[in-house]
Design an enzyme around this catalytic site. Structure first.
Site, PDB file in Angstrom:
ATOM      1  N   VAL A   1      39.774  37.326  43.221  1.00 39.35           N
ATOM      2  CA  VAL A   1      40.878  36.181  43.883  1.00 39.35           C
ATOM      3  C   VAL A   1      41.784  36.931  44.812  1.00 39.35           C
ATOM      4  CG1 VAL A   1      42.118  34.115  43.604  1.00 39.35           C
ATOM      5  CG2 VAL A   1      40.132  34.454  42.414  1.00 39.35           C
ATOM      6  N   CYS A   2      42.254  38.019  43.903  1.00 45.19           N
ATOM      7  CA  CYS A   2      43.531  38.734  44.403  1.00 45.19           C
ATOM      8  C   CYS A   2      43.504  39.100  45.932  1.00 45.19           C
ATOM      9  CB  CYS A   2      43.966  39.895  43.628  1.00 45.19           C
ATOM     10  SG  CYS A   2      44.252  39.603  41.915  1.00 45.19           S
ATOM     11  N   PRO A   3      42.105  39.940  46.309  1.00 39.81           N
ATOM     12  CA  PRO A   3      42.462  40.102  47.878  1.00 39.81           C
ATOM     13  C   PRO A   3      42.396  39.151  48.795  1.00 39.81           C
ATOM     14  CG  PRO A   3      40.269  40.647  46.864  1.00 39.81           C
ATOM     15  CD  PRO A   3      41.181  40.392  45.643  1.00 39.81           C
TER      16      PRO A   3
END
Length: 210
Positions: free
Chosen positions: A50-52
């Site tokens: 999810v982070c990128p």
């Protein structure tokens, strides 16, 4: 502990920019000295899932934050070296190449611990004393800091839940309206819509028209 309505922690941390330059940053002081708002968002780990998507989403709207006199800063507990490796990994390979705002490297967890946003708890071991359970990485916490260093919004998402970046633009617009006009902003307020005075007559007038 909630920091809303209080000063953001006056703590200096390590950071890196997209050029690979290492530096230290104190967001409480930076907001005051540069007379700017700050949006600080934490994410769990570099090279994850999810982070990128979030880091690219913030970059996509970086110009909108800049127009609103707002500094954009990302943060995790990864090292500056890992940040730089991720910054040099292409988007189609899960990287964040193209992200240009600074990234805090809170490897000693000083700031994230004070904020209370780490996924961890202390447990007592009969032989080794206090140990930690959990990943010891940050939840998806977001802080909006005003020009005095005061936090005017904070939110924390669990690991699987990505943020709606446009909502932070709405919140900055609303807070700026309050600062400029002394009015309060009702539910679902957006720039250009009617606000109201914080009085009985003000709310009655607003509700009668909406």
């Amino acid at each position: 502990m909630s920091f809303t309505g209080k000063n953001f922690p006056n703590i200096t941390v390590d950071a890196i920019d997209y050029l690979g330059d290492n530096f230290t940053i104190n967001l409480f002081e930076k907001a005051q000295k540069e007379n700017k708002k700050v949006l600080l968002f934490w994410y769990p780990k570099d090279f994850t899932f999810v982070c990128p998507t979030e880091l690219h989403a913030f970059q996509d709207l970086a110009a909108e934050f800049e127009k609103r006199n707002t500094i954009l800063v990302g943060a995790s507990c990864d090292s500056a070296e890992v940040h730089f490796a991720w910054l040099n990994t292409s988007k189609d390979n899960g990287g964040i190449e193209g992200v240009e705002y600074p990234l805090i490297a809170d490897t000693n967890r000083n700031l994230s611990s004070v904020l209370g946003i780490l996924e961890m708890k202390e447990v007592e071991h009969p032989e080794y004393g206090t140990l930690v359970e959990g990943s010891a990485v940050s939840y998806r916490a977001t802080y909006l800091i005003d020009e005095t260093g005061k936090v005017f919004h904070e939110s924390v998402n669990d690991m699987p839940l990505g943020r709606n970046v446009k909502e932070y633009i709405r919140l900055i617009d609303a807070y700026t309206h309050v600062q400029k006009h002394g009015e309060v902003c009702p539910a679902n307020w957006e720039e250009g819509k009617e606000a109201m005075s914080a009085t009985r007559d003000g709310v009655a007038s607003y509700l009668s028209n909406n």
